[in-house]
Design a protein around this motif. Structure first.
Motif, PDB file in Angstrom:
ATOM      1  N   SER A 105      -7.581   1.853   7.520  1.00 37.78           N
ATOM      2  CA  SER A 105      -8.092   0.921   6.521  1.00 37.78           C
ATOM      3  C   SER A 105      -8.022  -0.517   7.008  1.00 37.78           C
ATOM      4  O   SER A 105      -7.226  -0.862   7.872  1.00 37.78           O
ATOM      5  CB  SER A 105      -7.285   1.060   5.224  1.00 37.78           C
ATOM      6  OG  SER A 105      -7.261   2.399   4.784  1.00 37.78           O
ATOM      7  N   ARG A 106      -8.856  -1.349   6.398  1.00 33.63           N
ATOM      8  CA  ARG A 106      -8.818  -2.774   6.696  1.00 33.63           C
ATOM      9  C   ARG A 106      -7.637  -3.452   6.007  1.00 33.63           C
ATOM     10  O   ARG A 106      -6.980  -4.303   6.585  1.00 33.63           O
ATOM     11  CB  ARG A 106     -10.123  -3.438   6.247  1.00 33.63           C
ATOM     12  CG  ARG A 106     -11.311  -3.091   7.128  1.00 33.63           C
ATOM     13  CD  ARG A 106     -12.565  -3.785   6.606  1.00 33.63           C
ATOM     14  NE  ARG A 106     -13.642  -3.698   7.557  1.00 33.63           N
ATOM     15  CZ  ARG A 106     -14.468  -2.678   7.668  1.00 33.63           C
ATOM     16  NH1 ARG A 106     -14.316  -1.648   6.862  1.00 33.63           N
ATOM     17  NH2 ARG A 106     -15.431  -2.675   8.573  1.00 33.63           N
ATOM     18  N   GLU A 107      -7.426  -3.081   4.766  1.00 32.11           N
ATOM     19  CA  GLU A 107      -6.358  -3.714   3.984  1.00 32.11           C
ATOM     20  C   GLU A 107      -5.078  -2.906   4.143  1.00 32.11           C
ATOM     21  O   GLU A 107      -4.854  -1.928   3.436  1.00 32.11           O
ATOM     22  CB  GLU A 107      -6.771  -3.800   2.509  1.00 32.11           C
ATOM     23  CG  GLU A 107      -8.094  -4.530   2.268  1.00 32.11           C
ATOM     24  CD  GLU A 107      -8.065  -5.976   2.729  1.00 32.11           C
ATOM     25  OE1 GLU A 107      -6.964  -6.569   2.794  1.00 32.11           O
ATOM     26  OE2 GLU A 107      -9.135  -6.520   3.046  1.00 32.11           O
ATOM     27  N   VAL A 108      -4.245  -3.287   5.103  1.00 30.43           N
ATOM     28  CA  VAL A 108      -2.988  -2.589   5.335  1.00 30.43           C
ATOM     29  C   VAL A 108      -1.861  -3.613   5.412  1.00 30.43           C
ATOM     30  O   VAL A 108      -2.094  -4.797   5.672  1.00 30.43           O
ATOM     31  CB  VAL A 108      -3.034  -1.767   6.646  1.00 30.43           C
ATOM     32  CG1 VAL A 108      -3.997  -0.603   6.505  1.00 30.43           C
ATOM     33  CG2 VAL A 108      -3.432  -2.640   7.825  1.00 30.43           C
ATOM     34  N   ASN A 109      -0.621  -3.154   5.206  1.00 33.08           N
ATOM     35  CA  ASN A 109       0.516  -4.070   5.236  1.00 33.08           C
ATOM     36  C   ASN A 109       0.957  -4.347   6.671  1.00 33.08           C
ATOM     37  O   ASN A 109       0.476  -3.728   7.626  1.00 33.08           O
ATOM     38  CB  ASN A 109       1.667  -3.522   4.395  1.00 33.08           C
ATOM     39  CG  ASN A 109       2.148  -2.148   4.877  1.00 33.08           C
ATOM     40  OD1 ASN A 109       2.194  -1.880   6.078  1.00 33.08           O
ATOM     41  ND2 ASN A 109       2.503  -1.286   3.934  1.00 33.08           N
ATOM     42  N   GLU A 110       1.906  -5.252   6.805  1.00 30.15           N
ATOM     43  CA  GLU A 110       2.359  -5.669   8.132  1.00 30.15           C
ATOM     44  C   GLU A 110       3.003  -4.531   8.902  1.00 30.15           C
ATOM     45  O   GLU A 110       2.934  -4.483  10.138  1.00 30.15           O
ATOM     46  CB  GLU A 110       3.327  -6.845   8.004  1.00 30.15           C
ATOM     47  CG  GLU A 110       2.643  -8.158   7.651  1.00 30.15           C
ATOM     48  CD  GLU A 110       1.601  -8.560   8.680  1.00 30.15           C
ATOM     49  OE1 GLU A 110       1.879  -8.448   9.896  1.00 30.15           O
ATOM     50  OE2 GLU A 110       0.499  -8.977   8.276  1.00 30.15           O
TER      51      GLU A 110
END
Length: 418
Positions: free
Chosen positions: A111-116
């Motif tokens: 995914s594009r929106e992932v956490n650090e």
């Protein structure tokens, strides 16, 4: 001419022992007549007459250090020819060392929106691949894709960025410049270097990522929607080019759990380059690329016809950094084509869900979404007017050029643009 039209066009030429290059000779009219081409011959003549405009475009691309490769070129990626066959893109645009495309590697998608934490995870995988002398193959989008590629490049490794759009911009990006000049990064795109983002292009691009790799690792995915899910499920259910692994440590999304249920394997988190090589080579037959038949002088391989499930290259479009992960277009395709075709025939200009329900005489929004909207979005036949907010009450749907082309193929005539 769309890629699908070109494919069928080349196929018809081969039935009379001719090839597209023969149209550049003085007997082009005779070649067209003998082949029985179904396309408008005058249209083909007009296209052949656009040589000067093409030369200008080529000059512009070369000024930006972009190269152009066709299926007739000897260094066209063998994996694409063997795995996609006639559906391999007729033309590839790129920048950087094109020989990297023939080296295989580990595809890393997510995914594009992932956490650090997942960004760091993808970077670690890239660094590990660099140590194993394996390229990272990814889509170049923000988030997981760029993290894995960055990890490999900063560790001295190689990366392949398979873009759905924006090649011209990416080639000029200063973050890419040194890696391109060092010969460790190659960017490739099957669409015009200046093409805008289209969801369909991104969906088709996914096939190239898998086709160019030896194995694939899915770091994260939504369930039932988005480009990552669509590409992975298509690989597991239909294409089966390479083994598909999913991240096994940390918190797993419902999407990863669902992929395991569809046949993906849990990634064993190798800690050394040697262990990574052992994993990917444990069953080499799974990712083996068969030898091509001997190449004729023209460079055009006479490959078997595409299977029914294989991709039609005119079905799609999207930009790097677009919002594919939020588009519900990834459910398995239904074998019935009547519902999507009904939608294409009913749609006019920009229509809301309620307007489409009325036009199709349907009552259930869920039925509209699953049987009509989703397949058409997946094929790139329609598009949202607000793609970044799929559930917006102001959302409207309209035909794309691919949708109008499909209507023409159905014999419905040209539809009005939305």
């Amino acid at each position: 001419m769309s890629a699908a039209e070109y494919r069928d066009f080349a196929r018809q030429l081969r039935t009379v022992q001719r090839e597209p290059a023969d149209l550049l000779g003085s007997d082009a009219s005779e070649t067209l007549r003998a082949s029985g081409i179904n396309l408008d011959r005058e249209r083909i003549r007009r296209l052949l007459g656009r040589g000067f405009l093409l030369a200008q475009a080529v000059e512009r691309w070369r000024a930006r250090a972009l190269w152009i490769m066709t299926r007739a070129d000897a260094d066209y990626p063998k994996r694409l020819k063997v795995r996609l066959r006639e559906n391999a893109p007729p033309v590839l645009y790129g920048c950087g060392d094109r020989t990297i495309l023939n080296g295989g590697g580990l595809a890393v998608v997510g995914s594009r929106e992932v956490n650090e934490d997942l960004i760091e995870y993808a970077e670690d995988v890239g660094r590990l691949a660099a140590g194993a002398k394996m390229a990272i193959v990814s889509g170049g989008a923000r988030g997981t894709d760029q993290a894995a590629m960055r990890g490999a490049l900063e560790a001295g490794g190689r990366s392949v960025g398979v873009l759905a759009n924006g090649l011209e911009r990416a080639a000029l990006n200063r973050d890419n410049r040194n890696f391109l000049m060092d010969g460790r990064l190659v960017l490739v795109c099957p669409y015009d270097p200046a093409a805008r983002f289209l969801v369909g292009h991104a969906m088709q691009r996914n096939k190239l990522i898998y086709a160019l790799s030896d194995a694939a690792l899915v770091v994260n995915s939504d369930r039932g929607r988005g480009g990552t899910w669509a590409g992975a499920t298509e690989q597991l259910d239909k294409l089966r080019f390479v083994p598909v692994y999913v991240r096994a440590d940390g918190e797993r999304s419902k999407g990863l759990e669902a992929l395991l249920g569809r046949g993906a394997e849990a990634w064993t988190n190798p800690k050394t380059p040697d262990l990574l090589q052992r994993i990917l080579r444990a069953d080499p037959s799974r990712a083996q690329v068969p030898a091509l038949p001997s190449q004729p002088e023209s460079g055009q391989y006479h490959l078997p016809l595409a299977e029914r499930w294989e991709v039609r290259e005119d079905r799609v479009d999207e930009p790097v950094g677009g919002a594919t992960e939020h588009v519900s277009e990834s459910a398995p395709r239904t074998s019935a084509a009547k519902s999507p075709d009904r939608l294409l025939l009913a749609i006019s200009a920009k229509m809301s869900r309620q307007e489409l329900l009325a036009a199709l005489k349907l009552r259930d929004v869920g039925n509209l979404r699953e049987r009509y909207l989703r397949p058409c979005l997946q094929e790139g036949w329609i598009e949202m007017t607000i793609p970044e907010k799929p559930s917006s009450r102001n959302q409207r749907f309209r035909l794309t050029s691919a949708g109008r082309n499909h209507l023409e193929e159905m014999g419905a005539g040209a539809a009005e643009p939305g």
